[in-house]
Design an enzyme around this catalytic site. Structure first.
Site, mmCIF file in Angstrom:
data_model
loop_
_atom_site.group_PDB
_atom_site.id
_atom_site.type_symbol
_atom_site.label_atom_id
_atom_site.label_comp_id
_atom_site.label_asym_id
_atom_site.label_seq_id
_atom_site.Cartn_x
_atom_site.Cartn_y
_atom_site.Cartn_z
ATOM 1 C CD GLU A 354 -3.171 0.809 2.129
ATOM 2 O OE1 GLU A 354 -4.217 0.212 1.819
ATOM 3 O OE2 GLU A 354 -2.958 1.265 3.271
ATOM 4 C CG HIS A 385 5.917 -29.420 4.981
ATOM 5 N ND1 HIS A 385 6.365 -30.700 4.729
ATOM 6 C CD2 HIS A 385 6.614 -28.992 6.064
ATOM 7 C CE1 HIS A 385 7.270 -31.037 5.629
ATOM 8 N NE2 HIS A 385 7.444 -30.015 6.454
ATOM 9 C CE LYS A 513 -12.040 3.953 0.205
ATOM 10 N NZ LYS A 513 -11.556 4.496 1.485
#
EC number: 5.3.1.9
Length: 547
Positions: A354, A385, A513
């Site tokens: 960000e 793993h 947004k």
């Protein structure tokens, strides 16, 4: 902060030429040619942390040229500008002063002619008094019972930082049970509330403006849940606000005496040191919260005062630029070998991506070079793993930061020795690999005929030459965690300063947004929509038919 295109500097040109000499150099040869490489390419902080950057594809000449880039882009001036309260977040006309929040020396830091430290100290004192009342049980809920559970409602910086720190410092936690709700998906708040009692729950609503959609949606749902048991006048005993909007806080039913302020010069992803960290103080106690601040402040002083050749945030930043811009590495993995640190990579995924995920420079022009990398990671040994296969034998170059404490908070049998044996082994394997000759010898030593195993040999070869940093801490305490977080913060700042971008805004979050606010009213009825592109129309209309 100056506006200097790094690619136009003499240092950048020198690095490009140097890369041509370095691109085929193997880490194994660098060690073979220098018996003192570990000592020369590692640095310590406060006798509590060692950063080993010797397993990188760098030489002393590489570092000299990278440091020349820092000088030519005037990094030191940028550092001074931040610490002095200059408004380096120019697109929002704001200073950037998370360092003031943990300024334990209390030296004046001035913004717009005003020393901010008295206000910082006043909020800290208020946090101390409040947290002590909750922890001691002096604070009572509406039925006279003490608080047992605290729910932090926030998103982004108002959630990731406090959640990461409270998890990392679980060995220091008190009796209060901490919960974090961030997602606007109702499942998050619903599942959290199932295990709680309104009589003994305190909600912290973390929103600077008290208008953040996700946070306020969850806050209103929490209040509705509370009001099934309590009365409106009881809200003040069970809700506190981390905000600057006193009017909205009061309208919600929260007593403004229980509103904890912070300032425009506190960026969300750098806000855990502020009132946003109230959940941390409640979880581990205010004294430990102060130690967290002290560790960060010590790293601030290291960053501001230490020469570049031993300055940990600067070294890590320069090495990151080297891989991102010259080797074409697009990602960095953060791999903490400590289960309590399981949210650390996610926290700095936000912190870095960000901050430095920008495509225009400080003059507003598109850049012709790489800015922020993709950050990801999981705790060891789980990652071994899962995705280490690609790091070891894939076609992507993935520089890695391995982080581990020498001392575990849980001395359970030989668990920690086994964990750390993997920590040491992975960086050794990534750097040095395993040659075809070694693979063939292993088969021969096992009594295998060379011809019978020839087909499998290539698959067991590890090329090595995969770069890593090893960050070894004595142990993970509030102080050392504060220093570690601040080190990464300053690494991100350093890269943004050198790469001529604005690190402390985040305009990239706005468009989604904005469009969501237009779409939301369209979801209120069953009518087909046709106001978007074909794909978005199709998705909305199918959603309406299925719901």
């Amino acid at each position: 902060m100056k506006n200097i295109n790094p690619t136009q500097t003499a240092a950048w040109q020198a690095l490009q030429q140097h890369f041509e000499q370095m691109k085929e150099v193997h880490i194994a040869d660098l060690f073979a040619n220098d018996a003192n490489r570990f000592a020369a390419f590692s640095a310590t902080f406060d006798d509590r942390m060692l950063v080993d950057y010797s397993k990188n594809r760098i030489t002393s000449e590489t570092l000299e040229k990278l440091q020349a880039l820092a000088k030519e882009t005037d990094l030191q001036s940028a550092i001074k500008s931040m610490f002095s309260g200059e408004k380096i977040n120019r697109t929002e006309d704001r200073a950037v002063l998370h360092v003031a929040l943990r300024n334990r020396s209390n030296t004046p830091i001035v913004v717009d002619g005003k020393d901010v430290m008295p206000e910082v100290n006043a909020v800290l004192a208020k946090m101390k008094a409040f947290s002590e009342r909750i922890i001691s049980g002096e604070w009572k809920g509406f039925t006279g019972k003490a608080i047992t559970d605290v729910v932090n409602i926030g998103i982004g910086g108002s959630d990731l930082g406090p959640f990461m720190v409270t998890e990392a410092l679980r060995p220091y936690k008190n009796h209060l049970k901490m919960h974090f709700v961030s997602n606007v998906d109702g499942t998050h708040i619903a599942e959290t509330l199932k295990m709680l009692s309104p009589e003994t729950t305190l909600f912290l609503v973390a929103s600077k403006t008290f208008t953040t959609q996700e946070t306020m949606t969850n806050a209103h749902s929490a209040r509705e849940w509370f009001l099934t048991s309590g009365q409106q006048q009881d809200v003040a005993k069970h809700f506190a606000a981390l905000s600057t909007n006193g009017e909205a806080v009061s309208e919600f039913g929260i007593d403004t005496d229980n509103m904890f302020e912070f300032w425009d010069w506190v960026g969300g992803r750098y806000s855990l040191w502020s009132a946003i960290g109230l959940s941390i103080a409640l979880s581990i106690g205010y004294e430990n919260f102060e130690k967290l601040l002290s560790g960060a402040h010590a790293m601030d002083r290291h960053f501001a005062d230490t020469p570049e050749e031993k300055n940990l945030p600067i070294l890590l930043a320069l090495i990151g630029i080297w891989y991102n811009n010259f080797f074409g590495a697009e990602t960095e993995a953060i791999l903490p070998y400590d289960q309590y640190m399981h949210r650390f990579a996610a926290y700095f995924q936000q912190g870095n991506m960000e901050s430095n995920g920008k495509y225009v420079d400080r003059a507003g022009n598109p850049v012709s070079y790489q800015t922020g990398p993709i950050i990801w990671g999981e705790p060891g040994t789980n990652g071994q793993h899962a995705f280490y296969q690609l790091i070891h034998q894939g076609t992507k170059l993935v520089p890695c930061d391995f982080i581990a404490p020498a001392v575990s908070h849980n001395q359970l049998g030989d668990h920690h020795s086994k964990l750390l044996s993997n920590f040491f082994a992975q960086t050794e394997a990534l750097a040095f690999g395993k040659s075809r000759e070694v693979v063939e010898k292993e088969f021969a030593d096992a009594g295998k005929d060379a011809q019978s195993v020839e087909h499998i040999v290539p698959f067991k070869v590890f090329e090595g030459n995969r770069p890593t940093n090893s960050i070894l801490l004595r142990d993970i305490t509030p102080y050392s965690l504060g220093a570690l977080i601040a080190m990464y913060e300053h690494k991100i700042f350093t890269q943004g300063a050198i790469l001529n971008i604005f690190t402390f805004d985040q305009w990239g979050v706005e468009l989604g947004k904005q469009l969501a606010s237009r779409i939301l009213p369209e979801l209120a009825d069953a009518a087909e929509v046709s106001s978007h592109d074909g794909s978005t129309n199709g998705l909305i209309n199918l959603y309406k038919s299925w719901r």
